[in-house]
Design a protein around this motif. Structure first.
Motif, short mmCIF file in Angstrom:
data_model
loop_
_atom_site.label_atom_id
_atom_site.label_comp_id
_atom_site.label_asym_id
_atom_site.label_seq_id
_atom_site.Cartn_x
_atom_site.Cartn_y
_atom_site.Cartn_z
N VAL A 74 5.68 11.83 -7.36
CA VAL A 74 5.96 12.46 -6.08
C VAL A 74 6.87 13.67 -6.34
N ALA A 75 6.46 14.84 -5.84
CA ALA A 75 7.20 16.08 -6.10
C ALA A 75 7.80 16.62 -4.81
N ALA A 76 8.61 17.66 -4.95
CA ALA A 76 9.29 18.26 -3.80
C ALA A 76 8.31 18.60 -2.70
N GLY A 77 8.63 18.20 -1.47
CA GLY A 77 7.76 18.44 -0.32
C GLY A 77 6.77 17.33 -0.05
N ASP A 78 6.54 16.47 -1.04
CA ASP A 78 5.63 15.34 -0.86
C ASP A 78 6.30 14.25 -0.02
N GLY A 79 5.47 13.50 0.69
CA GLY A 79 5.93 12.31 1.39
C GLY A 79 5.07 11.13 1.00
N VAL A 80 5.62 9.93 1.13
CA VAL A 80 4.87 8.73 0.78
C VAL A 80 5.08 7.67 1.86
N ALA A 81 3.99 7.14 2.39
CA ALA A 81 4.04 6.02 3.33
C ALA A 81 3.87 4.73 2.56
N VAL A 82 4.73 3.75 2.85
CA VAL A 82 4.70 2.47 2.14
C VAL A 82 4.60 1.34 3.15
N LYS A 139 13.86 17.65 -3.36
CA LYS A 139 13.87 18.50 -4.56
C LYS A 139 13.42 17.68 -5.76
N GLY A 140 12.91 18.38 -6.77
CA GLY A 140 12.61 17.75 -8.04
C GLY A 140 11.34 16.94 -8.03
N GLU A 141 11.32 15.91 -8.87
CA GLU A 141 10.13 15.07 -9.02
C GLU A 141 10.56 13.67 -9.44
N LEU A 142 9.87 12.68 -8.91
CA LEU A 142 10.17 11.31 -9.29
C LEU A 142 8.90 10.47 -9.24
N SER A 143 9.03 9.24 -9.71
CA SER A 143 7.94 8.28 -9.63
C SER A 143 8.35 7.16 -8.68
N MET A 156 0.84 -1.20 0.00
CA MET A 156 0.00 0.00 0.00
C MET A 156 0.88 1.25 0.00
N ILE A 157 0.59 2.15 -0.91
CA ILE A 157 1.34 3.40 -1.03
C ILE A 157 0.38 4.56 -0.81
N THR A 158 0.69 5.41 0.19
CA THR A 158 -0.19 6.53 0.54
C THR A 158 0.59 7.84 0.38
N LEU A 159 0.09 8.69 -0.49
CA LEU A 159 0.77 9.95 -0.80
C LEU A 159 0.33 11.05 0.17
N ARG A 160 1.29 11.77 0.71
CA ARG A 160 1.05 12.93 1.58
C ARG A 160 1.55 14.15 0.81
N LYS A 161 0.62 14.89 0.16
CA LYS A 161 0.98 16.00 -0.70
C LYS A 161 1.55 17.17 0.11
N SER A 162 2.52 17.83 -0.48
CA SER A 162 3.14 18.98 0.19
C SER A 162 2.13 20.06 0.51
N THR A 163 1.14 20.23 -0.38
CA THR A 163 0.14 21.28 -0.21
C THR A 163 -0.84 21.00 0.92
N GLU A 164 -0.83 19.76 1.43
CA GLU A 164 -1.75 19.39 2.51
C GLU A 164 -1.10 19.49 3.89
N ARG A 165 0.19 19.82 3.93
CA ARG A 165 0.89 19.90 5.21
C ARG A 165 0.43 21.11 6.03
N GLY A 166 0.67 21.02 7.33
CA GLY A 166 0.45 22.18 8.17
C GLY A 166 1.50 23.24 7.89
N ASN A 167 1.18 24.50 8.20
CA ASN A 167 2.12 25.58 7.94
C ASN A 167 2.08 26.59 9.08
N ALA A 168 3.28 27.03 9.47
CA ALA A 168 3.42 28.11 10.44
C ALA A 168 4.40 29.12 9.84
#
Length: 232
Positions: A202-210, A192-196, A1-13
């Protein structure tokens, strides 16, 4: 199972001198769905303005890792350590029974951009310790370079947890594979950057749980920098 955590969904301060994005719940950002992953508790992406930083503050019973992306970070602590951390260097601090430290951007002109990572230790009240190592680009280019582990093997930094952290730089089109052992889990953080990852973009700032997926295939769509966590 691969779960994407988008950078735009993160908390921000954003408090002016500090702009921080929180992958997991942290300080005033609370999301019960994102309290951490396995032993991984915090990934904060911080940008600190020139001449500013975190004054002296204390931690205990946490494995704290700093990974500088750009600029320089000055560190001082109650163990007597004083250092500058730059890109390519990884710093660990086992807070254990308690340590006080400060983190500061010593530049008058440049931002410092970094990841602050917290991993919960496998035991409490250890003696505090500090270490820092440089891993040049050629040691990370096109491969997964072990930078943090439980036993310090392969010139990695040791932490008190069954966790391995790999750093990598991939040129566009480069591909690497990683095999997770049964019952292990992974977290991928794109710096940095982007990969698959197994065809998930998955782009910069994104995280993925596996979880429940043993073969990981990483291919750079653009020049990329990443951290891969192998977790119990």
């Amino acid at each position: 199972m691969i779960t994407l955590r988008k950078s735009t969904e993160r908390g921000n301060a954003n408090i002016g001198w500090l702009n921080s994005f929180h992958t997991f719940s942290f300080a005033n950002y609370y999301d019960p769905k994102h309290m951490g992953f396995r032993q991984l508790r915090v990934i904060n992406e911080d940008k600190i303005q020139p001449g500013r930083g975190f004054g002296a503050h204390s931690h205990r019973d946490m494995e704290i890792i700093s990974y500088v992306i750009a600029g320089a970070l000055e560190h001082k602590d109650s163990m007597g350590n004083s250092s500058i951390i730059r890109p390519g260097e990884v710093q660990i601090m086992s807070a254990g029974t308690g340590v006080t430290h400060s983190e500061y951007n010593p530049s008058n002109t440049e931002l410092v951009h970094l990841l602050q990572i917290w991993i919960m230790p496998d035991r409490a009240k250890v003696e505090p310790r500090y270490a820092q190592k440089f891993y040049p680009d050629e040691k990370r280019q096109g491969k997964l370079r072990l930078v943090v582990s439980a036993d310090g093997r392969d010139d990695s930094l040791m932490i008190h947890q069954d966790a391995n952290i790999y750093a990598s730089l991939l040129a566009a089109g480069e591909q690497i594979e990683y095999q997770l052992s049964p019952n292990r889990h992974a977290w991928l953080q794109v710096v940095k950057g982007e990969l698959s990852l197994n065809d998930v973009t998955v782009a910069a700032g994104d995280g993925v749980a596996v979880s429940d997926t043993e073969k990981l295939s990483l291919q750079a769509n653009k020049d990329a920098e990443l951290l891969l966590f192998d977790l119990a």
